[in-house]
Write an enzyme that holds these catalytic residues in place. Sequence first.
Site, PDB file in Angstrom:
ATOM      1  N   HIS A   1      16.572  37.019  49.208  1.00  0.00           N
ATOM      2  CA  HIS A   1      17.371  36.089  48.305  1.00  0.00           C
ATOM      3  C   HIS A   1      18.607  35.837  48.649  1.00  0.00           C
ATOM      4  O   HIS A   1      19.398  36.935  49.124  1.00  0.00           O
ATOM      5  CB  HIS A   1      17.052  36.562  46.776  1.00  0.00           C
TER       6      HIS A   1
ATOM      7  N   ASN B   1      24.209  30.472  46.264  1.00  0.00           N
ATOM      8  CA  ASN B   1      22.804  31.119  45.518  1.00  0.00           C
ATOM      9  C   ASN B   1      21.969  29.729  44.662  1.00  0.00           C
ATOM     10  O   ASN B   1      22.623  29.193  43.694  1.00  0.00           O
ATOM     11  CB  ASN B   1      23.151  32.077  44.370  1.00  0.00           C
TER      12      ASN B   1
ATOM     13  N   CYS C   1      16.058  34.349  39.529  1.00  0.00           N
ATOM     14  CA  CYS C   1      16.227  34.166  41.004  1.00  0.00           C
ATOM     15  C   CYS C   1      15.013  34.765  41.842  1.00  0.00           C
ATOM     16  O   CYS C   1      14.877  34.582  42.962  1.00  0.00           O
ATOM     17  CB  CYS C   1      17.490  34.837  41.614  1.00  0.00           C
TER      18      CYS C   1
HETATM   19  N1  COA Z   1      38.358  33.925  42.523  1.00  0.00           N
HETATM   20  C1  COA Z   1      39.407  34.724  42.341  1.00  0.00           C
HETATM   21  N2  COA Z   1      39.213  35.952  41.881  1.00  0.00           N
HETATM   22  C2  COA Z   1      38.134  36.136  41.109  1.00  0.00           C
HETATM   23  C3  COA Z   1      37.102  35.365  41.013  1.00  0.00           C
HETATM   24  C4  COA Z   1      37.356  34.137  41.954  1.00  0.00           C
HETATM   25  N3  COA Z   1      36.167  33.185  41.912  1.00  0.00           N
HETATM   26  N4  COA Z   1      35.856  35.781  40.082  1.00  0.00           N
HETATM   27  C5  COA Z   1      36.471  36.917  39.778  1.00  0.00           C
HETATM   28  N5  COA Z   1      37.501  37.140  40.327  1.00  0.00           N
HETATM   29  C6  COA Z   1      38.680  38.234  39.940  1.00  0.00           C
HETATM   30  C7  COA Z   1      38.180  38.895  38.599  1.00  0.00           C
HETATM   31  O1  COA Z   1      38.817  38.434  37.825  1.00  0.00           O
HETATM   32  C8  COA Z   1      38.697  40.544  38.915  1.00  0.00           C
HETATM   33  O2  COA Z   1      40.101  40.358  38.865  1.00  0.00           O
HETATM   34  P1  COA Z   1      40.623  41.572  37.883  1.00  0.00           P
HETATM   35  O3  COA Z   1      40.564  42.973  38.864  1.00  0.00           O
HETATM   36  O4  COA Z   1      42.292  41.208  38.030  1.00  0.00           O
HETATM   37  O5  COA Z   1      40.133  41.854  36.830  1.00  0.00           O
HETATM   38  C9  COA Z   1      38.444  40.448  40.450  1.00  0.00           C
HETATM   39  O6  COA Z   1      38.147  39.463  41.299  1.00  0.00           O
HETATM   40  C10 COA Z   1      37.226  41.203  40.779  1.00  0.00           C
HETATM   41  O7  COA Z   1      36.259  41.005  40.050  1.00  0.00           O
HETATM   42  P2  COA Z   1      34.758  41.664  40.133  1.00  0.00           P
HETATM   43  O8  COA Z   1      33.879  40.886  39.471  1.00  0.00           O
HETATM   44  O9  COA Z   1      34.911  42.899  40.207  1.00  0.00           O
HETATM   45  O10 COA Z   1      34.497  41.263  41.742  1.00  0.00           O
HETATM   46  P3  COA Z   1      33.166  41.600  42.585  1.00  0.00           P
HETATM   47  O11 COA Z   1      33.802  42.269  44.018  1.00  0.00           O
HETATM   48  O12 COA Z   1      32.314  42.364  41.922  1.00  0.00           O
HETATM   49  O13 COA Z   1      32.767  40.238  43.387  1.00  0.00           O
HETATM   50  C11 COA Z   1      30.761  38.813  42.562  1.00  0.00           C
HETATM   51  C12 COA Z   1      32.046  39.142  42.130  1.00  0.00           C
HETATM   52  C13 COA Z   1      30.236  37.963  41.336  1.00  0.00           C
HETATM   53  C14 COA Z   1      30.887  37.863  43.847  1.00  0.00           C
HETATM   54  C15 COA Z   1      29.722  39.735  42.622  1.00  0.00           C
HETATM   55  O14 COA Z   1      29.917  40.824  41.719  1.00  0.00           O
HETATM   56  C16 COA Z   1      28.118  39.521  42.963  1.00  0.00           C
HETATM   57  O15 COA Z   1      27.893  38.759  43.739  1.00  0.00           O
HETATM   58  N6  COA Z   1      27.540  40.017  41.914  1.00  0.00           N
HETATM   59  C17 COA Z   1      25.935  39.862  41.904  1.00  0.00           C
HETATM   60  C18 COA Z   1      25.407  38.508  42.189  1.00  0.00           C
HETATM   61  C19 COA Z   1      24.026  38.342  41.859  1.00  0.00           C
HETATM   62  O16 COA Z   1      23.577  39.266  42.804  1.00  0.00           O
HETATM   63  N7  COA Z   1      23.524  37.875  40.994  1.00  0.00           N
HETATM   64  C20 COA Z   1      22.255  38.376  40.582  1.00  0.00           C
HETATM   65  C21 COA Z   1      21.181  37.563  41.363  1.00  0.00           C
HETATM   66  S1  COA Z   1      21.212  36.154  41.185  1.00  0.00           S
END
Ligand code: COA
Length: 325
Positions: free
Chosen positions: A252, A282, A112
Site C-alpha cells: 500500500h 495515498n 486503505c
Molecule cells: N508541512 C510542514 N510541516 C508539517 C506538515 C506539512 N505538510 N504536516 C505536519 N507538519 C509539522 C507538524 O506540525 C509538526 O510540527 P511540530 O514539531 O512543530 O509540532 C512536524 O511537522 C512533525 O509532525 P509529525 O506528524 O510528527 O511528522 P511525521 O514525521 O510523523 O510525518 C506523516 C507526518 C503524516 C507524513 C506521517 O506521520 C505518516 O505518514 N503517517 C502515517 C500515514 C499512514 O500510514 N496512514 C495510514 C494508512 S492510510
Amino acid sequence: MRAGITGTGSFVPEKVLTNHDIEKMVDTSDEWIIERTGIRERRIAEDGINTSDLAVEAAKRALDRACLRARDIDLIIVATVTGDMPLPSTACFVQKKLKAKKAAAFDINAACSGFTFGLSVANAYIKSCMAKRVLLIGAETLSRITDWEDRSTCVLLGDGAGAVVVEPSDNDSGIWSVDIFTDGSIWNLLNVPAGGSAFPASEETVKNRMHFLKMKGNETFKIAVRTLEKAVVDTLKKNRISASDVSLLVPHQANLRIIQATAKRLNMNMDKVVVNVDRYGNTSAASIPIALDEACRQGRIRKGDFILLESFGGGLTWSSALIKW
Ligand code: COA
C-alpha cells in the site's frame, strides 16, 4: 482449487496537483513533503467525476486483459471509503455503467486495506464455487474528503482506481494466502467523524469540518511499521517460503518510509518493491491494484513469480497476501 488474478487495470484522473501547488494553499514545502512522505504529486478528479467513473475505467481495462466481457462477471466488489453516495453502493453504479447484468454487486469498507480485504472475499467466493468470475475494484476520490486547510493530511491523499479479475486457476498459481487483521479499539487514529449515524450531516458538522479525514499521523505511522513487519514475516513463514523467493513486493502506498521499513525487515532490495507514491500519493483502496497493474504493464511480473502484497489503514485494518502469478 486456487483463485488467481487473470487481468489487471488502472485509471487515474488527468489533473495533477504538485507539492508546489499545495505550497500555495497551506504552510508546507516541497522539501518537507518529499522528505517525510516521498510524495511529489497526486491526481485529482475533476468536478462531476465520481468514484464509480474511475472504477469503471479501471474495470474495463482489467476485463480487456482477462479477455472477458462485463456480462461474463458474476460478482462485483468495490472497495472504497469515498463512494458516490451513502446509498446505493458504488458497486451498483459500476454494475449499471458496465452493463454487467448478471453480476451481484456490493461495496466493502476497510479503508486503505480495502483491496486486500476484498481479495479475501473474492478468494472465498471462488474457492467455495459461489462465483466463477469476480471483478474486484479499489477506487477512491479522497480529494472529496480532504481538508485542504489541514497541512498534516492534505499533502498525503490522491484519487484513482485499480481493478482485477479473479477466476479459478488450474495449477498451483493463484492466491496462496490472504490474511486480514483489525483492531477497532484504535479507530480514532484515522477517521471521518461526520456523515454517519453518530454525527449526521448538520450545519454544526459542516462548520466544524467533521466531514473531512482526520489522522493522528505519527502514532499511525509507528503502528503501521510494526504491524506490517509482523504480517509479512508471518505470511512467508506460513507459506514456507523465504523473502528471497519473492519477486516483487507490492505495498500500500501511504508513505515511502513505511514501504522502506517493510522492505528492510525482509532484506529486500528496493528494486524488488513497487513504488508509485511519488506520483499518486495515498489513494487508499486503489493504491495496491494501481501499483499491481503498473508492475504488470512494465513487465515486472512473470508467470510463476511470487508477489507479496501488504496494506495498512483506517479501522485500524492491515493485511498481507501472497500470490503465485
Ligand atoms: N508541512 C510542514 N510541516 C508539517 C506538515 C506539512 N505538510 N504536516 C505536519 N507538519 C509539522 C507538524 O506540525 C509538526 O510540527 P511540530 O514539531 O512543530 O509540532 C512536524 O511537522 C512533525 O509532525 P509529525 O506528524 O510528527 O511528522 P511525521 O514525521 O510523523 O510525518 C506523516 C507526518 C503524516 C507524513 C506521517 O506521520 C505518516 O505518514 N503517517 C502515517 C500515514 C499512514 O500510514 N496512514 C495510514 C494508512 S492510510
